[in-house]
Design an enzyme around this catalytic site. Structure first.
Site, PDB file in Angstrom:
ATOM      1  N   HIS A  15      -1.931  40.905  47.040  1.00  0.00           N
ATOM      2  CA  HIS A  15      -1.241  40.965  48.338  1.00  0.00           C
ATOM      3  C   HIS A  15      -2.170  41.255  49.515  1.00  0.00           C
ATOM      4  O   HIS A  15      -1.945  40.779  50.614  1.00  0.00           O
ATOM      5  CB  HIS A  15      -0.066  41.962  48.290  1.00  0.00           C
ATOM      6  CG  HIS A  15      -0.473  43.403  48.195  1.00  0.00           C
ATOM      7  ND1 HIS A  15      -0.824  43.988  47.001  1.00  0.00           N
ATOM      8  CD2 HIS A  15      -0.584  44.379  49.135  1.00  0.00           C
ATOM      9  CE1 HIS A  15      -1.124  45.268  47.205  1.00  0.00           C
ATOM     10  NE2 HIS A  15      -0.992  45.525  48.490  1.00  0.00           N
ATOM     11  N   ASP A  16      -3.231  42.016  49.288  1.00  0.00           N
ATOM     12  CA  ASP A  16      -4.086  42.414  50.413  1.00  0.00           C
ATOM     13  C   ASP A  16      -5.432  41.695  50.480  1.00  0.00           C
ATOM     14  O   ASP A  16      -6.335  42.160  51.187  1.00  0.00           O
ATOM     15  CB  ASP A  16      -4.329  43.936  50.353  1.00  0.00           C
ATOM     16  CG  ASP A  16      -3.301  44.703  51.168  1.00  0.00           C
ATOM     17  OD1 ASP A  16      -2.589  44.060  51.972  1.00  0.00           O
ATOM     18  OD2 ASP A  16      -3.203  45.937  50.997  1.00  0.00           O
ATOM     19  N   LYS A  68      -7.601  41.247  53.597  1.00  0.00           N
ATOM     20  CA  LYS A  68      -8.324  42.340  54.247  1.00  0.00           C
ATOM     21  C   LYS A  68      -9.838  42.193  54.164  1.00  0.00           C
ATOM     22  O   LYS A  68     -10.563  42.847  54.917  1.00  0.00           O
ATOM     23  CB  LYS A  68      -7.896  43.689  53.632  1.00  0.00           C
ATOM     24  CG  LYS A  68      -6.546  44.145  54.157  1.00  0.00           C
ATOM     25  CD  LYS A  68      -6.254  45.565  53.739  1.00  0.00           C
ATOM     26  CE  LYS A  68      -4.930  46.039  54.364  1.00  0.00           C
ATOM     27  NZ  LYS A  68      -4.493  47.291  53.742  1.00  0.00           N
ATOM     28  N   HIS A  85       4.462  41.826  54.927  1.00  0.00           N
ATOM     29  CA  HIS A  85       4.701  42.728  56.067  1.00  0.00           C
ATOM     30  C   HIS A  85       5.840  42.242  56.953  1.00  0.00           C
ATOM     31  O   HIS A  85       6.006  42.718  58.075  1.00  0.00           O
ATOM     32  CB  HIS A  85       3.415  42.910  56.893  1.00  0.00           C
ATOM     33  CG  HIS A  85       2.416  43.812  56.217  1.00  0.00           C
ATOM     34  ND1 HIS A  85       2.629  45.151  56.023  1.00  0.00           N
ATOM     35  CD2 HIS A  85       1.205  43.547  55.652  1.00  0.00           C
ATOM     36  CE1 HIS A  85       1.598  45.696  55.379  1.00  0.00           C
ATOM     37  NE2 HIS A  85       0.718  44.723  55.142  1.00  0.00           N
ATOM     38  N   ASP A 136       4.477  48.417  48.158  1.00  0.00           N
ATOM     39  CA  ASP A 136       3.263  48.686  48.934  1.00  0.00           C
ATOM     40  C   ASP A 136       3.467  49.923  49.817  1.00  0.00           C
ATOM     41  O   ASP A 136       2.636  50.832  49.848  1.00  0.00           O
ATOM     42  CB  ASP A 136       2.961  47.441  49.792  1.00  0.00           C
ATOM     43  CG  ASP A 136       1.601  47.538  50.475  1.00  0.00           C
ATOM     44  OD1 ASP A 136       0.716  48.240  49.930  1.00  0.00           O
ATOM     45  OD2 ASP A 136       1.434  46.907  51.538  1.00  0.00           O
TER      46      ASP A 136
END
Lengths: 359, 120
Positions: free
Chosen positions: A206-207, A210, A267, A295
């Site tokens: 999911h991240d 980043k 998000h 999350d």
């Protein structure tokens, strides 16, 4: 080596005795004098047998009825059934074959042929079993490697984010728990068990966006400026873009599709005020909705460079009260329902949740 | 009397059974066992009681045993009865009984004589 076991089902004591005479040196033998007795024995201890020798014409329950029962409950995946046939009933043998009989031995019995036929059948069955085992083992191995690759990848991202090494693992587990709970309440999302495993696996990524965000912003201990926050927010779209740049033939893979939607939309908010697309309610894929809650929960209960860890109870309360975003009410209900599981898991360092749900 | 002679006396095929079962001892064991087999008796009682399903199973079993022991003559007569009962031709089945019975008792008697020789 332990002898393999054969069940002889024949109403004639003489016929059974003859078969026993031919076979008893090589095998352990059990007898049944009619079909009903055979079913009784098999329902109790079928795993002990490698082979069933089955006469057709018998009182109580005939051989074809026995065969039909065996076939219905798929017992013959474990043992082979060889019919004992009288030479005058080819049509019955044809039916027996259709009903799952492996072979037949016709009277008069020839000791050499009976022994050879039976040992060959058992060998074939055993080989097939070993082969199935090998394939299953290879499959498990492959799956382990796949999971490992994803774990490595997500660990790299975490490492750089300065997050605890367990964040991805926690998100995996919480996502899975939430979705399993969800399907108890509704079939609106038509999620199978394997869909849920896939989403849980994909949630690891999911991240990944980043890695495109600079260290200074990502690991800044002080409060972010509005401008910096806008930069952080780009990670969800960037993650999805990175995945969309993978080769075209991989775009159809369910894991990639799911990972892409999770990256892009984890998000988003249920009320439509999230980012990057402002999707609302079920416009947001259920995968991303679940990961979003997981999350947030794990972020709240973990210590970060800019905050201390909240307790489990505080985190649940903050999420339910809407202090950390807007979520699907049904998922919030699921979160409350699995709260005790999460709490215990948190007390035991999180990682053990997996064991508790995989029973 | 040898076992082979015994077989010959009731129309059995000793060479065939020996070839299949390998040992004369084993053939002898099952020939003796045949004296205790109940299928012929069950067949006749069932016929008397007009329980034709049971009679069919019994004579079918008898036929199977004859096949295994190469009791050729009795195999043939039991086949006739089995077929008649399968076709629900009860009259024909009843008519076949004397022959069946004769072939059966000839075997039983021959085995008893053979047994007596062995013991004597």
């Amino acid at each position: 080596m332990e002898k393999q076991k054969i069940l002889i089902v024949d109403d004639s004591e003489m016929n059974r005795a003859l078969l026993i005479e031919i076979l008893e040196n090589q095998y352990d033998i059990e007898e049944a004098e009619n079909g009903a007795a055979a079913i009784e024995i098999l329902s109790r201890q079928r795993n002990e047998f490698s082979l069933v020798l089955l006469d057709i014409m018998m009182p109580e329950m005939d051989g074809l009825e026995v065969l039909s029962h065996i076939n219905k409950y798929r017992w013959n995946e474990r043992f082979a059934v060889i019919m004992i046939s009288a030479d005058d009933s080819p049509e019955k043998m044809q039916r027996a074959y259709k009903m799952g009989a492996f072979d037949y031995i016709s009277r008069p019995f020839d000791s050499v042929i009976v022994r050879r036929r039976i040992s060959n059948t058992m060998l074939l069955y055993e080989r097939q079993h070993q082969l199935e085992e090998t394939i299953a083992e290879q499959f498990r191995e492959q799956e382990k490697n796949n999971k490992l690759m994803i774990a490595i990848l997500s660990h790299i991202v975490e490492f750089r984010n300065g997050e605890s090494g367990a964040h991805v693992l926690h998100v995996n587990t919480i996502t899975e728990l939430l979705l399993r709970q969800l399907i108890l309440h509704t079939d609106r999302y038509s999620l199978s068990k394997s869909d849920i495993s896939l989403i849980s696996l994909a949630s690891s990524l999911h991240d990944i966006g980043k890695i495109a965000i600079s260290d200074e912003i990502l690991n800044k201990p002080d409060r972010l400026t509005a401008e910096e926050f806008e930069i952080i927010k780009t990670h969800s779209a960037i993650g999805a873009e990175m995945l969309s740049e993978l080769p075209a033939e991989q775009q159809d893979m369910p894991l990639l599709k799911t990972a892409t939607e999770i990256c892009r939309w984890h998000h988003e908010r249920y009320d439509g005020r999230g980012y990057p697309d402002g999707l609302k309610e079920d416009e947001i894929p259920i995968s991303a909705q679940a990961v979003s809650i997981a999350d947030v929960y794990d972020a709240l209960t973990s210590e970060r460079c800019y905050k201390k860890a909240y307790t489990h109870n505080e985190a649940i309360k903050m999420i339910i009260e809407g202090q950390c975003g807007a979520f699907n009410p049904l998922l919030l209900q699921c979160l409350e329902e699995i709260a005790d599981l999460l709490k215990n898991a948190q007390n035991h360092n999180g990682i053990k949740i997996k064991g508790e749900i995989s029973s | 009397m040898t076992l082979k002679e015994c077989y010959a006396s009731f129309g059995g095929d000793f060479d065939s059974v020996l070839l299949r079962l390998n040992r004369e001892q084993l053939v002898e064991k099952f020939v003796y066992k045949f004296l205790d087999d109940k299928s012929f008796c069950l067949f006749t009682t069932s016929m008397e009681n007009r329980d034709y399903d049971e009679a069919l199973r019994a004579v079918h079993t008898l036929k199977g045993i004859c096949q295994n022991l190469s009791f050729t003559k009795l195999y043939e007569s039991s086949s006739v009865t089995t077929l008649a009962l399968k076709e629900n031709d009860y009259q024909k089945a009843a008519e076949s009984i004397p022959q069946l019975s004769e072939d059966y008792h000839r075997i039983i008697n021959a085995i008893k004589v053979y047994q007596g020789c062995g013991e004597g």
